[in-house]
Structure formats: structure tokens, C-alpha cells
Motif scaffolding. Structure first.
Motif, PDB file in Angstrom:
ATOM      1  N   ASN A 319       0.846  -1.182   0.000  1.00 58.07           N
ATOM      2  CA  ASN A 319       0.000   0.000   0.000  1.00 58.07           C
ATOM      3  C   ASN A 319       0.890   1.244   0.000  1.00 58.07           C
ATOM      4  O   ASN A 319       1.654   1.471   0.938  1.00 58.07           O
ATOM      5  CB  ASN A 319      -0.902   0.002   1.247  1.00 58.07           C
ATOM      6  N   ARG A 320       0.802   2.043  -1.047  1.00 52.49           N
ATOM      7  CA  ARG A 320       1.716   3.183  -1.182  1.00 52.49           C
ATOM      8  C   ARG A 320       1.580   4.170  -0.029  1.00 52.49           C
ATOM      9  O   ARG A 320       2.576   4.717   0.455  1.00 52.49           O
ATOM     10  CB  ARG A 320       1.485   3.894  -2.519  1.00 52.49           C
ATOM     11  N   GLU A 321       0.351   4.384   0.410  1.00 51.11           N
ATOM     12  CA  GLU A 321       0.141   5.324   1.508  1.00 51.11           C
ATOM     13  C   GLU A 321       0.870   4.868   2.768  1.00 51.11           C
ATOM     14  O   GLU A 321       1.528   5.656   3.449  1.00 51.11           O
ATOM     15  CB  GLU A 321      -1.373   5.454   1.788  1.00 51.11           C
ATOM     16  N   GLN A 322       0.770   3.588   3.064  1.00 48.11           N
ATOM     17  CA  GLN A 322       1.455   3.050   4.247  1.00 48.11           C
ATOM     18  C   GLN A 322       2.972   3.057   4.041  1.00 48.11           C
ATOM     19  O   GLN A 322       3.726   3.282   4.990  1.00 48.11           O
ATOM     20  CB  GLN A 322       0.957   1.638   4.537  1.00 48.11           C
ATOM     21  N   ALA A 323       3.403   2.819   2.802  1.00 53.28           N
ATOM     22  CA  ALA A 323       4.832   2.871   2.504  1.00 53.28           C
ATOM     23  C   ALA A 323       5.387   4.266   2.757  1.00 53.28           C
ATOM     24  O   ALA A 323       6.472   4.437   3.332  1.00 53.28           O
ATOM     25  CB  ALA A 323       5.086   2.452   1.064  1.00 53.28           C
ATOM     26  N   VAL A 324       4.636   5.286   2.337  1.00 53.28           N
ATOM     27  CA  VAL A 324       5.057   6.674   2.546  1.00 53.28           C
ATOM     28  C   VAL A 324       5.148   6.994   4.038  1.00 53.28           C
ATOM     29  O   VAL A 324       6.105   7.646   4.499  1.00 53.28           O
ATOM     30  CB  VAL A 324       4.090   7.648   1.835  1.00 53.28           C
ATOM     31  N   THR A 325       4.195   6.524   4.800  1.00 53.64           N
ATOM     32  CA  THR A 325       4.207   6.764   6.251  1.00 53.64           C
ATOM     33  C   THR A 325       5.441   6.134   6.897  1.00 53.64           C
ATOM     34  O   THR A 325       6.108   6.759   7.738  1.00 53.64           O
ATOM     35  CB  THR A 325       2.930   6.199   6.899  1.00 53.64           C
ATOM     36  N   LEU A 326       5.736   4.897   6.511  1.00 57.68           N
ATOM     37  CA  LEU A 326       6.923   4.215   7.043  1.00 57.68           C
ATOM     38  C   LEU A 326       8.189   4.997   6.694  1.00 57.68           C
ATOM     39  O   LEU A 326       9.076   5.165   7.536  1.00 57.68           O
ATOM     40  CB  LEU A 326       7.018   2.798   6.477  1.00 57.68           C
ATOM     41  N   ALA A 327       8.268   5.470   5.453  1.00 60.03           N
ATOM     42  CA  ALA A 327       9.449   6.213   5.008  1.00 60.03           C
ATOM     43  C   ALA A 327       9.576   7.535   5.757  1.00 60.03           C
ATOM     44  O   ALA A 327      10.671   7.903   6.214  1.00 60.03           O
ATOM     45  CB  ALA A 327       9.371   6.458   3.509  1.00 60.03           C
ATOM     46  N   GLU A 328       8.476   8.258   5.901  1.00 63.38           N
ATOM     47  CA  GLU A 328       8.514   9.550   6.586  1.00 63.38           C
ATOM     48  C   GLU A 328       8.912   9.395   8.044  1.00 63.38           C
ATOM     49  O   GLU A 328       9.689  10.211   8.577  1.00 63.38           O
ATOM     50  CB  GLU A 328       7.152  10.233   6.474  1.00 63.38           C
ATOM     51  N   ASP A 329       8.407   8.367   8.687  1.00 60.13           N
ATOM     52  CA  ASP A 329       8.768   8.119  10.092  1.00 60.13           C
ATOM     53  C   ASP A 329      10.269   7.839  10.226  1.00 60.13           C
ATOM     54  O   ASP A 329      10.927   8.311  11.172  1.00 60.13           O
ATOM     55  CB  ASP A 329       7.966   6.947  10.650  1.00 60.13           C
ATOM     56  N   ALA A 330      10.788   7.065   9.286  1.00 59.91           N
ATOM     57  CA  ALA A 330      12.217   6.732   9.332  1.00 59.91           C
ATOM     58  C   ALA A 330      13.069   7.975   9.118  1.00 59.91           C
ATOM     59  O   ALA A 330      14.039   8.220   9.848  1.00 59.91           O
ATOM     60  CB  ALA A 330      12.547   5.669   8.290  1.00 59.91           C
TER      61      ALA A 330
END
Length: 492
Positions: A319-330
Motif C-alpha cells: 500500500n503506497r500510503e502506508q509505505a510513505v508513512t513508514l518512510a517519513e517516520d524513518a
């Protein structure tokens, strides 16, 4: 036994070529381009020994021929790597335009390092260039990269510089040279950007798996291994950039193709060390907007890492939205990690062992006073370390006297003795750095007069920057005042 095998055995080459087993779109295999009259200028004997190489054999005709690209070492597989990158914020297709990866040397400890010839000739990625390099910039990279290593900062290293006997044309006619660069790898943020833009999803996964196996095997079996890869690269870059800031190093060209995934400093083109403390310091002649100024380096590092995270999105989550969230948190963790390393390093530079809430304001106040009085960055901490306050321009400043009393009181509130504090400072504050005027002095003697003694003496004192020896004192002196700012160029 073949003649090439005998030579390899004498020199100690032990090549493997794992990068060549990646998808072919990531590189181009090439033949070497011989040069007219190679001559060994300098060989890094300690580095050669650590690689399992025979320095004496490397200085022979066959060794010099291999360092010049006139002869392929046994087991090597020359190739130019493809990559892309944001250069001053603009995305471009790049690649090794004047470098060839010979292969990966397996050293006596079983560690794998890249052996690359820089200035080795045209490749499909040369973008109209001649693929060659000038002697001055290659010697500059040798000096600065070895100085960085001695300072304890992760860096690519320089094994040798060979002159080619050929001239190259830049602004003027200059003697050509080839540098042999040693790196944990040449994997860059730009490598992933290239695959993200022009490769397949299979290529991206293969590259990510290769990077994990090569640099972060400890997290290769994590539940989300690609998120772990991102997090590990962020950790290493946070520590690296903090160490740059702590010694006043200014990279000068922090494009995404110049950020390694191993966490090593790479590309010593327009780099320099700051003399007068000023966060806005820029040396590079092409950085007219100050994008890569000293104070901006942490911000640019975070920006570059965000570009890396973007390439990993398809691997982080379906899921791209969840991928973006994971990346932003990192990515958000980078600022905290950098600040932690920088603050810990500044405490050490001031002999502080424990933590107090007011420490950061104490540090910032000193930096503010230094900037106001145009104090030299390295020599201010050197004077504090030696307790020779008269050696700094701050000595007669009333605000410095007040700060000094606060600092001494701070040291008195910790269990460790004053002697322990000064010992910590000696191990955290280099007595010398590769001063810009000293580097230029060495390069001028080498290039203009073929006198390498100035460079050899400089390299000797830079090899142990925390020694505080009498031989180093003259190298800590500042250049004469000049009305023209010091400028560096992308010669490497």
C-alpha cells in the motif's frame, strides 16, 4: 601457471566480482584504456598491507601498469557503474564517466572492498567528457581522504596515484593522473535512483538485497528488511554528518550520487576544512547559492535520504500510503540521531562526560562568540585543550571570559578529574587538519615542480592528528590574510 596469475600472486590480488552478477542494466563491462607513460607518484603502503597487497610488487612495472589501467589484474572484471542523481537539486542520468571498477578485493580478514580506477578514460556515461583526471585533483583526494581516515571519519581511501605521461585540457593544460580508490562499495543513493527511474521492480529488489547482504547482513532477516535497510543507512549517515560538523569539514558537493549507502564519505572535489568559524561558509566555486554550506549539510543529508526512501517505496509496503508513512517516520529520525551524535561530540570536545540540560546552550554560546570574533574553529578548541587561551583571538573578549568561567564550573560538576577532561579533549579535538593553504602548497610543489616532499611531510603530520606533537605546530598556523575568499573546484 600463467604469467598474469604469477603477477597476481606476487602482488596479492584476490578479486571477486559480485557487482557484475547484478542485473546488467546497472553497469557496462569495458576494456581498459592504456596511457602513454605511467609513473607511480605515491603508494599507500599501510593501506596496501591491510588489503593483503605486496607494496614492493605494486611498485614494479606490472603493478604500476595495473594501477594505470594498462594491464588488467588477474581476476578483475572492469566495469563502469550506472547511477543517477540530484545535482544541486536537479535530477540527471549520470554514471561512472571517468572511473572503472576493477572488482572487489577480499582482504586477509575476509572483508570485501571495491578497487576503482579514477581518471581511467571514457565510458558510455562520460557525457562528452574525456574520462581523464588531472594530477592535482587526484593528489587532493589522496591527501584529504587519508586525513579523514586519520581523523576517525568513515571514508573511501586512496591506494595510489599514477601520472599518465599525458596532458589533459581543463582551463589549462595539466598533467594527467589516475587514482586508485578503495571503498566499502560504490553503492550510492543515486544507484537506487537510477534503478527506480529506469529499471524494473525485479532490478530494484535485487539491488536492495545486494546492499543488505553487503553492508547490513545483521538486518537481512528482519520482518521488513527494506525498512531496516533504510533505517540503517539513516543511522550511518547521521553519525557521518555529525563527524563532518565536529571537525569543520565541508563536502562541497552533496549531490545524491555522492551519498554512499555504506556511510563512507565519497568524492573529494570541492571539499575543504573551515578556518574561521562561520556556519555560512562555502568553498565550492559552483555553489553560488550556498546550498551545500557548512550549516546546511545536515539538512541536505536528510533531503538526500528522503530521495533514497522514495526509491524504496515499492518495497516498503504494498500500500503506497502506508509505505510513505513508514518512510517519513524513518526519515524523521535522522534529525534526532544527528543531533544526538553532534551534541555528544561537542561535549567531548569540551571535556564533558555526563549530560546536563544546559550543555547545548553552553556550546551554542561558545560558537556564537567564535563567529562574532572570527575565531578559527580548529585552533579555538586546540587552545582550550592545551589551556593556552592566549593562543585564541577570544582571549581578551569579555564574553569569552564569562563563558570560560561557566565552562570551568560545568567541568567541576562532574565526577571525572580535570586531567580526565583534558585527555578527553585531546582525543576529540585534532591538533591539525589539512589546512587549505597547506594542501595548496603541497599540490603546487607536486604539479608545478614535481616536488613531492611537501606533500609527503604534510601526509606524515596528518596521519596522527591527535598527537599534539611539536612537528605539528607549524601546520596549525593560519594562512596570511587575503582579500579573496578561498575557492575550490570540482576537479576530481
Amino acid at each position: 601457471m600463467t604469467e598474469k596469475k604469477e603477477i597476481a600472486d606476487q602482488i596479492g590480488w584476490n578479486f571477486d566480482n559480485s557487482y557484475s552478477r547484478l542485473p546488467e542494466s546497472l553497469f557496462t563491462k569495458l576494456n581498459l584504456t592504456p596511457v602513454r607513460s605511467p609513473k607511480l607518484i605515491i603508494l599507500n603502503h599501510p593501506l596496501a598491507a591491510s588489503l593483503g597487497l605486496n607494496g614492493t610488487a605494486l611498485q614494479g612495472n606490472d603493478g604500476v601498469a595495473e594501477l594505470a589501467g594498462n594491464q588488467v589484474p588477474e581476476g578483475a572484471m572492469p566495469l563502469a557503474q550506472a547511477y543517477a542523481g540530484h545535482q544541486f537539486g536537479h535530477f540527471n542520468m549520470l554514471g561512472d564517466g571517468r572511473a572503472l571498477l576493477l572488482g572487489e578485493q577480499i582482504n586477509p580478514l575476509g572483508e570485501r572492498v571495491d578497487i576503482q580506477l579514477k581518471g581511467s578514460g571514457r565510458t558510455p556515461y562520460s557525457r562528452g567528457g574525456d574520462g581523464r583526471a588531472a594530477l592535482g585533483p587526484m593528489l587532493r583526494e589522496y591527501i584529504i581522504s587519508e586525513a579523514m581516515h586519520a581523523l576517525g571519519i568513515a571514508t573511501t581511501r586512496s591506494l595510489a596515484v599514477v601520472s599518465t605521461g599525458e596532458s589533459i585540457i581543463r582551463e589549462t593544460e595539466q598533467p594527467g593522473a589516475i587514482l586508485t580508490r578503495v571503498a566499502a562499495s560504490h553503492l550510492r543513493v543515486g544507484t537506487f535512483q537510477y534503478v527506480s527511474a529506469w529499471g524494473t521492480s525485479q532490478d530494484l529488489r535485487a539491488l536492495a538485497d545486494y546492499t543488505l547482504e553487503r553492508h547490513y547482513p545483521e538486518v537481512a532477516n528482519d520482518e521488513n528488511r527494506y525498512l531496516s535497510l533504510l533505517q540503517e543507512v539513516i543511522k550511518r549517515q547521521a553519525e557521518l554528518i555529525a563527524k563532518w560538523q565536529l571537525v569543520g569539514f565541508i563536502h562541497g558537493v552533496m549531490n545524491t550520487d555522492n551519498m554512499t549507502l555504506s556511510g563512507e564519505t565519497i568524492d573529494y572535489g570541492p571539499c575543504a576544512f573551515m578556518d574561521t568559524y562561520n556556519p555560512e561558509t562555502v568553498f565550492s566555486s559552483i555553489d553560488r547559492q550556498g546550498r551545500y554550506a557548512y550549516a546546511n549539510q545536515p539538512h541536505i543529508a536528510a533531503w538526500n535520504l528522503a530521495r533514497f526512501a522514495e526509491t524504496l517505496l515499492p518495497l516498503l509496503h504494498d500500500n503506497r500510503e502506508q509505505a510513505v508513512t513508514l518512510a517519513e517516520d524513518a526519515i524523521s529520525d535522522f534529525v534526532k540521531m544527528f543531533h544526538h551524535h553532534w551534541l555528544a561530540g561537542m561535549r567531548a570536545k569540551l571535556g564533558i562526560f555526563n549530560e546536563e540540560q544546559e550543555d547545548e546552550s553552553l556550546i551554542e554560546e561558545l560558537l556564537s562568540i567564535m563567529q562574532k570574533h572570527r575565531a578559527d574553529y580548529t585552533n579555538t578548541f586546540r587552545a582550550l585543550t592545551l589551556n593556552k587561551l592566549e593562543d585564541t583571538v577570544l582571549f581578551s573578549a569579555a564574553e569569552f571570559t564569562q563563558w570560560y568561567e561557566q565552562w570551568q564550573a560545568r567541568l567541576g560538576r562532574q565526577q571525572e578529574s580535570q586531567a580526565s577532561s583534558y585527555q578527553l579533549m585531546r582525543s576529540s579535538n585534532p591538533a591539525i587538519i589539512p589546512r587549505n593553504h597547506r594542501v595548496e602548497e603541497a599540490l603546487e610543489a607536486a604539479v608545478e615542480r614535481e616536488d613531492y616532499r611537501v606533500m609527503e611531510r604534510l601526509l606524515e603530520v596528518l596521519s596522527n592528528p591527535y598527537a599534539y606533537s611539536t612537528e605539528q605546530e607549524i601546520y596549525s598556523t593560519l594562512p596570511e590574510e587575503s582579500t579573496r575568499p578561498y575557492r575550490t573546484f570540482c576537479g576530481t
